[in-house]
Design an enzyme around this catalytic site. Structure first.
Site, PDB file in Angstrom:
ATOM      1  N   CYS A 130       0.845  -1.198   0.000  1.00 52.78           N
ATOM      2  CA  CYS A 130       0.000   0.000   0.000  1.00 52.78           C
ATOM      3  C   CYS A 130       0.884   1.254   0.000  1.00 52.78           C
ATOM      4  CB  CYS A 130      -0.918   0.002   1.216  1.00 52.78           C
ATOM      5  SG  CYS A 130      -0.044   0.123   2.797  1.00 52.78           S
ATOM      6  N   CYS A 165       2.936   1.684   3.121  1.00 51.29           N
ATOM      7  CA  CYS A 165       4.051   0.727   3.173  1.00 51.29           C
ATOM      8  C   CYS A 165       5.206   1.223   2.310  1.00 51.29           C
ATOM      9  CB  CYS A 165       3.600  -0.654   2.719  1.00 51.29           C
ATOM     10  SG  CYS A 165       2.297  -1.352   3.766  1.00 51.29           S
TER      11      CYS A 165
END
Length: 79
Positions: free
Chosen positions: A10, A13
């Site tokens: 994501c 991340c």
């Protein structure tokens, strides 16, 4: 030293991975950073992503992301 960034991919991340890479560069360390996206492997450390592991120890998980200074401080503790 072993550093891992935990997350499925994501945006948060990816931001965590960028923070860790920047901190390592600013500290002039030659450290390999592993990006772990396998959910089973991530769950060995945390249920919340993004995560940041240094030398097998979970140092951060979830939001909000730590500051660059905090990431550098965490890494320096393990050098």
């Amino acid at each position: 030293m072993e550093i891992m960034v935990l997350g499925p991919g994501c945006a948060n991340c990816k931001n965590m991975e960028a923070l860790v890479k920047k901190a390592v560069k600013e500290l002039n360390l030659d450290v390999k950073i592993d990006k772990i996206s396998d959910i089973q492997e991530i769950m060995n450390y945390t249920m919340t992503t993004p995560g940041f592991v240094v030398n097998g120890k979970l140092k951060h998980a979830g939001m909000p992301l730590p500051s660059i200074e905090k990431v550098k401080e965490i890494i320096k503790e393990e050098v």
